[in-house]
Design a protein around this motif. Structure first.
Motif, PDB file in Angstrom:
ATOM      1  N   THR A  39       0.837  -1.235  -0.018  1.00 13.01           N
ATOM      2  CA  THR A  39      -0.009   0.081  -0.096  1.00 13.01           C
ATOM      3  C   THR A  39       1.127   1.261  -0.053  1.00 13.01           C
ATOM      4  N   HIS A  40       0.426   2.452  -0.723  1.00  9.02           N
ATOM      5  CA  HIS A  40       1.206   3.635  -0.583  1.00  9.02           C
ATOM      6  C   HIS A  40      -0.244   4.926  -0.663  1.00  9.02           C
ATOM      7  N   ASP A  41       0.206   5.961   0.161  1.00 11.08           N
ATOM      8  CA  ASP A  41      -0.636   7.020   0.010  1.00 11.08           C
ATOM      9  C   ASP A  41       0.406   8.022  -0.281  1.00 11.08           C
ATOM     10  N   GLN A  43      -0.483  11.000  -0.310  1.00 13.67           N
ATOM     11  CA  GLN A  43      -1.108  12.171   0.498  1.00 13.67           C
ATOM     12  C   GLN A  43      -1.453  13.354  -0.844  1.00 13.67           C
ATOM     13  N   SER A 106      -9.387  13.466  -4.775  1.00 11.43           N
ATOM     14  CA  SER A 106      -9.059  12.278  -4.091  1.00 11.43           C
ATOM     15  C   SER A 106      -9.322  11.077  -4.860  1.00 11.43           C
ATOM     16  N   SER A 108      -7.935   6.908  -5.853  1.00  9.29           N
ATOM     17  CA  SER A 108      -7.396   5.474  -5.374  1.00  9.29           C
ATOM     18  C   SER A 108      -7.559   4.392  -6.344  1.00  9.29           C
ATOM     19  N   VAL A 127      -3.048   2.070  -3.997  1.00  5.64           N
ATOM     20  CA  VAL A 127      -2.674   3.567  -3.893  1.00  5.64           C
ATOM     21  C   VAL A 127      -3.467   4.537  -3.763  1.00  5.64           C
ATOM     22  N   SER A 128      -3.494   5.654  -3.290  1.00  6.37           N
ATOM     23  CA  SER A 128      -4.316   6.630  -2.964  1.00  6.37           C
ATOM     24  C   SER A 128      -3.533   8.125  -2.962  1.00  6.37           C
ATOM     25  N   GLY A 129      -4.211   9.078  -3.194  1.00  4.38           N
ATOM     26  CA  GLY A 129      -3.767  10.490  -3.094  1.00  4.38           C
ATOM     27  C   GLY A 129      -4.731  11.485  -3.522  1.00  4.38           C
ATOM     28  N   HIS A 130      -4.573  12.876  -2.973  1.00  4.22           N
ATOM     29  CA  HIS A 130      -5.377  13.977  -3.331  1.00  4.22           C
ATOM     30  C   HIS A 130      -4.643  14.758  -4.260  1.00  4.22           C
TER      31      HIS A 130
END
Length: 341
Positions: A39-41, A43, A106, A108, A127-130
């Protein structure tokens, strides 16, 4: 599912082998065990900024591993593969790129990595991020490319915020002690009838001469007075070339029979001319042919004679006269079938 043979005790002389049977290892978990993280964010990142993360994995097994495909559940993230075939102890990475130029808000995604050798398995990476629309970077990342060891370098980036003339950067943070950052005073442009107010910073990022050899994958965190989005991430990439390197770094002898021999060639390369002083190996079945003299490029013949059926799993070190004993190492693996006599 058939058995997998796994090597444990990372890079220790005389590794022990562990047979993992189907009752102990579910069909999918053998593949997931190769990944350091799943997993990775990202941010908060600026629109158009470079946002990439490497999901690194390492072949822990004696069998060859092959990746048949990688796919993403969302167009906001593009996955690529650095290598699709790994022999024992070799490493590769699934590179997840957040498409900040095409998407905002946002986001993902789930990246599915499909393995077909030695057995079928799927690993899911998340993965996720804004992606912000009010901040942009020019250039989209700090890239130092190839850098000579011990060389200091500097890059400049322009940071632009659109929306509030009172927006300010209050701090720049990094976990890397080999970089320095300097911000110029902000330049503000008031809002007009057709354009929002802008705040522009020029930021200089200095790579110190103490940066270790290898790939540079760092992040800068910009801290602002924006209560809604107080931090924004920026990527710093590059590579400090090793002053001494050996290729290949992982050497496989395959399967041999008692009484047979194998011979391979290594390439040892340096930034400056050097001599090879010795090759350190704990296994007396190995011998090495090393040419004398000082030069930037050396070829080393690695000879192995299978006198007995002890397993082959060693880290071998090549010691030079650079910096009073700088060395490079490689891993050699293989198996010897016992004599049938």
């Amino acid at each position: 599912m058939a058995n997998l043979t796994r090597r444990i005790g990372a890079f220790a002389v005389g590794w022990f082998s562990l047979v993992m049977c189907c009752a102990e290892v579910p069909a999918q978990s053998w593949a997931e065990k190769m990944f350091a993280t799943t997993t990775h964010d990202f941010q908060s990142v600026g629109r158009g900024a470079t946002a990439e993360y490497r999901f690194e994995f390492r072949n822990l097994y004696e069998e060859e591993v092959h990746v048949a495909a990688v796919r993403s559940s969302c167009g906001c993230t593009t996955p690529t593969l650095t290598e699709d075939t790994l022999r024992t102890h070799e490493t590769a990475a699934v590179v997840a790129k957040l498409n900040t130029g095409s998407f905002v808000g946002s986001k993902s995604a789930t990246i599915t990595v499909v393995f077909d050798k030695p057995y079928y398995a799927e690993v899911r990476l998340r993965v996720s991020g804004h992606i912000r629309t009010d901040i942009s970077f020019d250039p989209p990342e700090i890239a130092f490319d190839d850098t000579v060891p011990g060389q200091a370098r500097e890059q400049e980036v322009t940071i632009t915020h659109r929306g509030r003339s009172s927006w300010r950067i209050t701090d720049v943070r990094s976990h890397c002690r080999h970089m320095q950052v300097k911000l110029d005073s902000p330049e503000t442009t008031p809002a007009t009838g057709v354009a929002p107010a802008t705040v522009t910073y020029r930021m200089r990022v200095r790579l110190l001469d103490s940066m270790p050899e290898g790939d540079i994958r760092e992040r800068l965190t910009l801290v602002s007075n924006d209560a809604s989005f107080p931090t924004t991430e920026m990527s710093v990439s590059g590579r400090v070339r090793p002053s001494l390197a050996v290729a290949p770094t992982a050497l496989s002898l395959g399967r041999l029979s008692v009484g047979t021999s194998s011979e391979e060639r290594l390439v040892v390369r340096g930034e400056a001319p050097f001599e090879i002083r010795e090759v350190i190996c704990a296994d007396d079945r190995f011998s090495f042919d090393v040419a004398e003299g000082s030069k930037k490029l050396h070829f080393v013949q690695v000879k192995f004679h299978a006198e007995d059926d002890r397993p082959v799993s060693h880290r071998i070190r090549i010691v030079t006269d650079l910096d009073d004993g700088k060395s490079a190492s490689f891993v050699v693996t293989g198996s010897v079938l016992p004599s049938t006599e």
